[in-house]
Design a protein around this motif. Structure first.
Motif, PDB file in Angstrom:
ATOM      1  N   PRO A 262       9.779 -49.540  28.205  1.00 19.80           N
ATOM      2  CA  PRO A 262      11.238 -50.285  28.484  1.00 19.80           C
ATOM      3  C   PRO A 262      12.030 -49.620  29.406  1.00 19.80           C
ATOM      4  O   PRO A 262      12.691 -50.189  30.279  1.00 19.80           O
ATOM      5  N   PHE A 263      11.979 -48.246  29.368  1.00 19.77           N
ATOM      6  CA  PHE A 263      12.663 -47.416  30.422  1.00 19.77           C
ATOM      7  C   PHE A 263      12.052 -45.941  30.089  1.00 19.77           C
ATOM      8  O   PHE A 263      11.496 -45.755  29.386  1.00 19.77           O
TER       9      PHE A 263
ATOM     10  N   PHE B 199       7.720 -43.624  22.941  1.00 22.72           N
ATOM     11  CA  PHE B 199       7.649 -45.050  22.490  1.00 22.72           C
ATOM     12  C   PHE B 199       6.440 -45.186  21.603  1.00 22.72           C
ATOM     13  O   PHE B 199       5.626 -44.326  21.882  1.00 22.72           O
ATOM     14  N   GLU B 200       6.717 -45.742  20.494  1.00 18.87           N
ATOM     15  CA  GLU B 200       5.580 -46.442  20.116  1.00 18.87           C
ATOM     16  C   GLU B 200       5.770 -47.782  19.998  1.00 18.87           C
ATOM     17  O   GLU B 200       6.842 -48.499  20.075  1.00 18.87           O
ATOM     18  N   TYR B 201       4.387 -48.706  19.965  1.00 16.10           N
ATOM     19  CA  TYR B 201       4.379 -50.020  20.134  1.00 16.10           C
ATOM     20  C   TYR B 201       3.961 -50.626  19.067  1.00 16.10           C
ATOM     21  O   TYR B 201       2.985 -50.030  18.340  1.00 16.10           O
ATOM     22  N   ARG B 202       4.042 -51.945  18.748  1.00 13.73           N
ATOM     23  CA  ARG B 202       3.547 -52.842  17.551  1.00 13.73           C
ATOM     24  C   ARG B 202       3.573 -54.037  18.261  1.00 13.73           C
ATOM     25  O   ARG B 202       4.171 -54.673  18.967  1.00 13.73           O
TER      26      ARG B 202
ATOM     27  N   GLN C 276       9.554 -48.807  20.147  1.00 13.41           N
ATOM     28  CA  GLN C 276      10.527 -48.227  19.143  1.00 13.41           C
ATOM     29  C   GLN C 276      10.566 -46.715  19.944  1.00 13.41           C
ATOM     30  O   GLN C 276       9.525 -45.929  20.174  1.00 13.41           O
ATOM     31  N   LEU C 277      11.876 -46.338  20.254  1.00 18.03           N
ATOM     32  CA  LEU C 277      12.128 -45.030  20.859  1.00 18.03           C
ATOM     33  C   LEU C 277      11.869 -43.825  19.691  1.00 18.03           C
ATOM     34  O   LEU C 277      12.661 -43.972  18.648  1.00 18.03           O
ATOM     35  N   ILE C 278      11.192 -42.957  20.206  1.00 21.16           N
ATOM     36  CA  ILE C 278      10.887 -41.625  19.027  1.00 21.16           C
ATOM     37  C   ILE C 278      11.398 -40.196  19.738  1.00 21.16           C
ATOM     38  O   ILE C 278      10.680 -40.144  20.890  1.00 21.16           O
TER      39      ILE C 278
ATOM     40  N   ILE D 194      14.860 -38.363  15.712  1.00 21.87           N
ATOM     41  CA  ILE D 194      15.603 -39.937  15.977  1.00 21.87           C
ATOM     42  C   ILE D 194      14.846 -40.876  16.091  1.00 21.87           C
ATOM     43  O   ILE D 194      13.619 -40.703  16.973  1.00 21.87           O
ATOM     44  N   CYS D 195      15.144 -41.983  15.698  1.00 22.01           N
ATOM     45  CA  CYS D 195      14.219 -43.267  15.705  1.00 22.01           C
ATOM     46  C   CYS D 195      15.082 -44.300  15.969  1.00 22.01           C
ATOM     47  O   CYS D 195      15.926 -44.677  15.208  1.00 22.01           O
ATOM     48  N   ARG D 196      15.038 -44.950  17.196  1.00 23.49           N
ATOM     49  CA  ARG D 196      15.575 -46.036  17.543  1.00 23.49           C
ATOM     50  C   ARG D 196      14.576 -47.265  17.441  1.00 23.49           C
ATOM     51  O   ARG D 196      13.856 -47.538  18.614  1.00 23.49           O
TER      52      ARG D 196
END
Length: 338
Positions: free
Chosen positions: A165-166, A174-177, A216-218, A224-226
Motif C-alpha cells: 500500500p505504501f 506488511f503481511e497479506y491475506r 496489515q502493517l507490522i 505495533i499491528c495496524r
C-alpha cells in the motif's frame, strides 16, 4: 525639575488626610480592544491514509474586517526540546496542509511523535495557536489494500502479484491475506503471506473464483499491528486445466471415437453374417388386395362378380403380335406357290 518621588507624595497626601487612589491595573491591549485578537481555527483533523498525511481545519469565524485571512502551520517532535518549525503551509488561504505534497518536509517518520499547530492571521491581527493531539504515523495510519494487483490463471491455481500500500522503513513490513471463493460458494481465507506474490493452488480446474486482498502493517520492535481497514475490489478469474484434466480432455474424445468405430465394425460384420435374416426382418408385410379388403368391410357384396368384372378384357385393349419366320419356311412357301 524632577518630580518628587511617589513615597513623598503619599506622605504629603496622607498628612493632608486624603487617601491615595490605587494604581490602575495593567490590562492587556487585547482585552481593551476586543477586535484586536482574531478568532482561532477550529476542529483540527488529521488524515493518515497510506502515504497521505493531511491536516485540515474549519476556518475562523468571519468578522467585519474585509482583509483576507491566512493561516500558518508548524510542527514539533515531542520528547525533545526543539521548538516548533514551519512547513510549506505559511500564509495560505486554504484550510488544509498536505505534508506529503513536497517542500522541505515530505511526510513524518513512522515512529516519531508529532504535534501540529495552526493559527490565523489577518493583517496585523493574529489568533491563538490551536494544537492537535500527539500522533505517530505507524500507530495511527489507516492501511489500505495492496496496489497494482494482477492475477495469472494457472493449472488449477491462481497467482497474484501486487505492490504494498505504501513504502515503509526497515523496522516495519506488511503481511497479506487473500479472501477467495468459488461463485455461489463459501468464502475462504489464506495467509498471512509476507511476499508480494501469492499462489492459490489446489483449486478446481475450469472454475471461476472471485478474490479480494488485504494488507496489515507490522512494526516488529514495537509490537505495533495496524490491520487493513479496507479490501481490494472484487475480481473474478477462471482457472486453467491441470495435467490430469488435460489428459482427460484428450482421452475422452479419442475413446469415444474409437468406441464408435468398434460398434460400426461390429454392426457391419453382423449384417454380412445374418444378411438373410435381416432382410426377412425388415421386408415389408404382404398387402391385401383392394377387392378383398372391400369384401371384408362388406361381406354381402358379390365379390366373384366384381373380380370377374375386373378381370374381363376391355374393349379397347389390343394385344401386340409379332410373327417371325425363318428363311427355310420362306423357300417352302415360294415353291408351293410355283
Amino acid at each position: 525639575m524632577r518630580p518628587p518621588p511617589l513615597w513623598l507624595l503619599s506622605l504629603l497626601l496622607g498628612g493632608l488626610g486624603a487617601a491615595a487612589p490605587p494604581p490602575a491595573p495593567l490590562i492587556p491591549y487585547s482585552s481593551q480592544d476586543p477586535d484586536s485578537r482574531l478568532a482561532a481555527p477550529q476542529h483540527l483533523e488529521l488524515l493518515l491514509y497510506n502515504d497521505e498525511q493531511i491536516l485540515s481545519w474549519a476556518p475562523s469565524p468571519p468578522s467585519n474586517d474585509t482583509r483576507p485571512v491566512v493561516y500558518q502551520v508548524e510542527y514539533r517532535y515531542t520528547g525533545s526540546w526543539t521548538a516548533f518549525k514551519g512547513v510549506n503551509c505559511t500564509d495560505i488561504t486554504v484550510t488544509r496542509c498536505d505534508f506529503t505534497g513536497g517542500g522541505r518536509l515530505k511526510g513524518f517518520p513512522g515512529l516519531y511523535s508529532v504535534l501540529l499547530r495552526v493559527r490565523a492571521r489577518q493583517g496585523e491581527r493574529t489568533s491563538d495557536w490551536v494544537t492537535s493531539t500527539r500522533f505517530q504515523r505507524y500507530c495511527n495510519v489507516t492501511v489500505g489494500p495492496p496496489k497494482n494487483i494482477s492475477v495469472t490463471p494457472g493449472k488449477g491455481s491462481l497467482t497474484l502479484h501486487f505492490s504494498p500500500p505504501f513504502d515503509v522503513a526497515r523496522e516495519a513490513g506488511f503481511e497479506y491475506r487473500v479472501r477467495y471463493w468459488e461463485k455461489a460458494g463459501a468464502q475462504q481465507v489464506r495467509g498471512p503471506f509476507k511476499k508480494n506474490s501469492i499462489v492459490l493452488d489446489n483449486l478446481k480446474p475450469f472454475r471461476v473464483y472471485c478474490l479480494q486482498t488485504e494488507a496489515q502493517l507490522i512494526v516488529r520492535e514495537k509490537n505495533i499491528c495496524r490491520p487493513g481497514l479496507s479490501l481490494s475490489n472484487v475480481s473474478c478469474h477462471e482457472t486453467a486445466a491441470d495435467a490430469s484434466t488435460s489428459l482427460q480432455v484428450i482421452l475422452i474424445p479419442v475413446g469415444t471415437f474409437s468406441l464408435l468405430l468398434v460398434l460400426t465394425g461390429a454392426c457391419f460384420f453382423l449384417f454380412l453374417k445374418y444378411q438373410s435374416r435381416v432382410k426377412y426382418w425388415f421386408q415389408a408385410p404382404p398387402n391385401i388386395p383392394e377387392q378383398i379388403r372391400e369384401y371384408l368391410k362388406d361381406p354381402d357384396q358379390p365379390i366373384l362378380e366384381a373380380l370377374d368384372k375386373d378381370s374381363s378384357p376391355k374393349d379397347d385393349a389390343w394385344d401386340s403380335v409379332l410373327i417371325i419366320s425363318s428363311p427355310e419356311e420362306e423357300q417352302d412357301d415360294l415353291l408351293q406357290t410355283l
